[in-house]
Motif scaffolding. Structure first.
Motif, PDB file in Angstrom:
ATOM      1  N   ALA A 122       0.838  -1.204   0.000  1.00 34.58           N
ATOM      2  CA  ALA A 122       0.000   0.000   0.000  1.00 34.58           C
ATOM      3  C   ALA A 122       0.869   1.249   0.000  1.00 34.58           C
ATOM      4  O   ALA A 122       0.572   2.225  -0.711  1.00 34.58           O
ATOM      5  N   ALA A 123       1.937   1.237   0.777  1.00 37.34           N
ATOM      6  CA  ALA A 123       2.838   2.389   0.828  1.00 37.34           C
ATOM      7  C   ALA A 123       3.447   2.654  -0.546  1.00 37.34           C
ATOM      8  O   ALA A 123       3.515   3.796  -1.004  1.00 37.34           O
ATOM      9  N   LYS A 124       3.883   1.583  -1.211  1.00 37.85           N
ATOM     10  CA  LYS A 124       4.466   1.735  -2.556  1.00 37.85           C
ATOM     11  C   LYS A 124       3.445   2.301  -3.533  1.00 37.85           C
ATOM     12  O   LYS A 124       3.746   3.226  -4.300  1.00 37.85           O
ATOM     13  N   LEU A 125       2.229   1.724  -3.528  1.00 37.60           N
ATOM     14  CA  LEU A 125       1.215   2.162  -4.484  1.00 37.60           C
ATOM     15  C   LEU A 125       0.793   3.607  -4.232  1.00 37.60           C
ATOM     16  O   LEU A 125       0.629   4.385  -5.178  1.00 37.60           O
ATOM     17  N   LEU A 126       0.648   3.983  -2.976  1.00 33.77           N
ATOM     18  CA  LEU A 126       0.253   5.355  -2.658  1.00 33.77           C
ATOM     19  C   LEU A 126       1.374   6.345  -2.994  1.00 33.77           C
ATOM     20  O   LEU A 126       1.116   7.445  -3.470  1.00 33.77           O
ATOM     21  N   HIS A 127       2.623   5.925  -2.784  1.00 38.20           N
ATOM     22  CA  HIS A 127       3.746   6.783  -3.182  1.00 38.20           C
ATOM     23  C   HIS A 127       3.746   6.964  -4.704  1.00 38.20           C
ATOM     24  O   HIS A 127       3.934   8.080  -5.199  1.00 38.20           O
ATOM     25  N   GLY A 128       3.530   5.873  -5.440  1.00 36.39           N
ATOM     26  CA  GLY A 128       3.451   5.967  -6.894  1.00 36.39           C
ATOM     27  C   GLY A 128       2.316   6.873  -7.344  1.00 36.39           C
ATOM     28  O   GLY A 128       2.470   7.653  -8.298  1.00 36.39           O
ATOM     29  N   LEU A 129       1.184   6.827  -6.659  1.00 41.42           N
ATOM     30  CA  LEU A 129       0.057   7.701  -6.978  1.00 41.42           C
ATOM     31  C   LEU A 129       0.421   9.166  -6.758  1.00 41.42           C
ATOM     32  O   LEU A 129       0.057  10.033  -7.561  1.00 41.42           O
TER      33      LEU A 129
ATOM     34  N   GLN B 200      14.277  -2.388   4.325  1.00 45.72           N
ATOM     35  CA  GLN B 200      14.369  -2.178   5.766  1.00 45.72           C
ATOM     36  C   GLN B 200      13.180  -2.875   6.431  1.00 45.72           C
ATOM     37  O   GLN B 200      12.235  -3.274   5.754  1.00 45.72           O
ATOM     38  N   ASP B 201      13.233  -3.017   7.749  1.00 48.28           N
ATOM     39  CA  ASP B 201      12.062  -3.495   8.480  1.00 48.28           C
ATOM     40  C   ASP B 201      10.967  -2.444   8.315  1.00 48.28           C
ATOM     41  O   ASP B 201      11.188  -1.260   8.587  1.00 48.28           O
ATOM     42  N   PHE B 202       9.795  -2.866   7.870  1.00 48.41           N
ATOM     43  CA  PHE B 202       8.739  -1.915   7.525  1.00 48.41           C
ATOM     44  C   PHE B 202       8.077  -1.328   8.772  1.00 48.41           C
ATOM     45  O   PHE B 202       7.690  -2.057   9.682  1.00 48.41           O
ATOM     46  N   SER B 203       7.940  -0.018   8.780  1.00 54.08           N
ATOM     47  CA  SER B 203       7.249   0.697   9.852  1.00 54.08           C
ATOM     48  C   SER B 203       6.026   1.388   9.257  1.00 54.08           C
ATOM     49  O   SER B 203       6.172   2.349   8.486  1.00 54.08           O
ATOM     50  N   PRO B 204       4.807   0.931   9.581  1.00 50.65           N
ATOM     51  CA  PRO B 204       3.603   1.582   9.070  1.00 50.65           C
ATOM     52  C   PRO B 204       3.521   3.058   9.449  1.00 50.65           C
ATOM     53  O   PRO B 204       3.110   3.892   8.642  1.00 50.65           O
TER      54      PRO B 204
ATOM     55  N   ALA C 151      11.535  14.268  -1.405  1.00 48.04           N
ATOM     56  CA  ALA C 151      12.689  13.386  -1.207  1.00 48.04           C
ATOM     57  C   ALA C 151      12.677  12.761   0.190  1.00 48.04           C
ATOM     58  O   ALA C 151      12.953  11.566   0.352  1.00 48.04           O
ATOM     59  N   ILE C 152      12.337  13.554   1.194  1.00 52.01           N
ATOM     60  CA  ILE C 152      12.265  13.026   2.564  1.00 52.01           C
ATOM     61  C   ILE C 152      11.096  12.050   2.683  1.00 52.01           C
ATOM     62  O   ILE C 152      11.215  10.979   3.307  1.00 52.01           O
ATOM     63  N   ALA C 153       9.963  12.403   2.064  1.00 46.13           N
ATOM     64  CA  ALA C 153       8.797  11.504   2.074  1.00 46.13           C
ATOM     65  C   ALA C 153       9.141  10.163   1.439  1.00 46.13           C
ATOM     66  O   ALA C 153       8.722   9.105   1.918  1.00 46.13           O
ATOM     67  N   GLN C 154       9.929  10.200   0.370  1.00 47.52           N
ATOM     68  CA  GLN C 154      10.330   8.962  -0.309  1.00 47.52           C
ATOM     69  C   GLN C 154      11.153   8.076   0.623  1.00 47.52           C
ATOM     70  O   GLN C 154      10.952   6.855   0.674  1.00 47.52           O
ATOM     71  N   ALA C 155      12.055   8.692   1.379  1.00 43.72           N
ATOM     72  CA  ALA C 155      12.881   7.915   2.308  1.00 43.72           C
ATOM     73  C   ALA C 155      12.037   7.294   3.418  1.00 43.72           C
ATOM     74  O   ALA C 155      12.353   6.204   3.916  1.00 43.72           O
ATOM     75  N   LEU C 156      10.954   7.970   3.797  1.00 41.45           N
ATOM     76  CA  LEU C 156      10.085   7.451   4.856  1.00 41.45           C
ATOM     77  C   LEU C 156       9.124   6.389   4.342  1.00 41.45           C
ATOM     78  O   LEU C 156       8.823   5.422   5.039  1.00 41.45           O
ATOM     79  N   THR C 157       8.630   6.573   3.125  1.00 38.88           N
ATOM     80  CA  THR C 157       7.578   5.692   2.597  1.00 38.88           C
ATOM     81  C   THR C 157       8.143   4.442   1.937  1.00 38.88           C
ATOM     82  O   THR C 157       7.659   3.335   2.178  1.00 38.88           O
ATOM     83  N   LEU C 158       9.152   4.618   1.075  1.00 39.30           N
ATOM     84  CA  LEU C 158       9.778   3.471   0.407  1.00 39.30           C
ATOM     85  C   LEU C 158      10.935   3.010   1.284  1.00 39.30           C
ATOM     86  O   LEU C 158      12.049   3.499   1.168  1.00 39.30           O
TER      87      LEU C 158
END
Length: 198
Positions: free
Chosen positions: A5-12, A71-75, A136-143
């Motif tokens: 979900a994180a990947k798909l929402l980031h792509g959106l 990385q270990d995923f953190s929701p 860029a910071i959001a990308q590091a947090l989401t992906l």
């Protein structure tokens, strides 16, 4: 929140970025350019930034490569990253709206170019760069992958480091004392910091 979900929402959000920009690209295509600083250096910087914010995360979202660097995923981190990306999109839109026909992807000065100091430009000189840093910071947090996540910070950071001084020199050459007065009272990228390099 799951990694998928994180990947798909980031792509959106990446698609939304393009949807916001496209109408402004069309509006500025007919403007007459009086100075264009597009050279090999500028092309390379744009390519590095595009790779970090576009190509590498797209490959990761589409294929999961490289899984070995996950990385270990953190929701919670992913939700915060997506919220930051949405805020970046809002700032991105506000920046384009404030610039109007003065906007361009590259370092260009148009005929009848105006120095914009209203809207989001009251708070920082380069709100578009602020929005890209937020992305860029959001990308590091989401992906949450060591390569895909941090590629945006490295890619856009390279463009920023080698471009912002050149852009400000172009603004100073174009607007003279008006630019200097604006720069003296307005932070560069981070609101509420000391003007100058801010």
């Amino acid at each position: 929140m799951t990694p998928l979900a994180a990947k798909l929402l980031h792509g959106l959000c990446m698609v939304a970025w393009w949807v916001i920009r496209r109408p402004f690209e069309r509006k500025t295509q007919r403007n007459v350019i009086s100075h264009d600083a597009m050279d090999i250096r500028e092309k390379l910087l744009l390519a590095v930034s595009f790779a970090g914010l576009g190509v590498i995360p797209f490959i990761y979202i589409a294929t999961g490569f490289p899984r070995s660097l996950n990385q270990d995923f953190s929701p919670l981190r992913a939700v915060f990253g997506l919220a930051l990306f949405v805020a970046a999109l809002a700032l991105f839109y506000a920046t384009h709206k404030a610039l109007g026909r003065n906007w361009s992807v590259t370092l260009k000065v148009r005929e009848e170019h105006a120095l914009v100091t209203q809207g989001v430009y009251r708070f920082v000189r380069h709100p578009m760069y602020t929005a890209f840093w937020m992305w860029a910071i959001a990308q590091a947090l989401t992906l949450q992958n060591w390569l895909a996540g941090f590629a945006g910070i490295i890619g856009f950071g390279t463009l920023y480091l080698f471009r912002v001084g050149r852009e400000e020199a172009l603004m100073r050459a174009t607007f003279g004392a008006d630019w200097d007065a604006y720069a003296a009272r307005t932070p560069r990228v981070v609101p509420l910091t000391r003007p100058g390099r801010g």
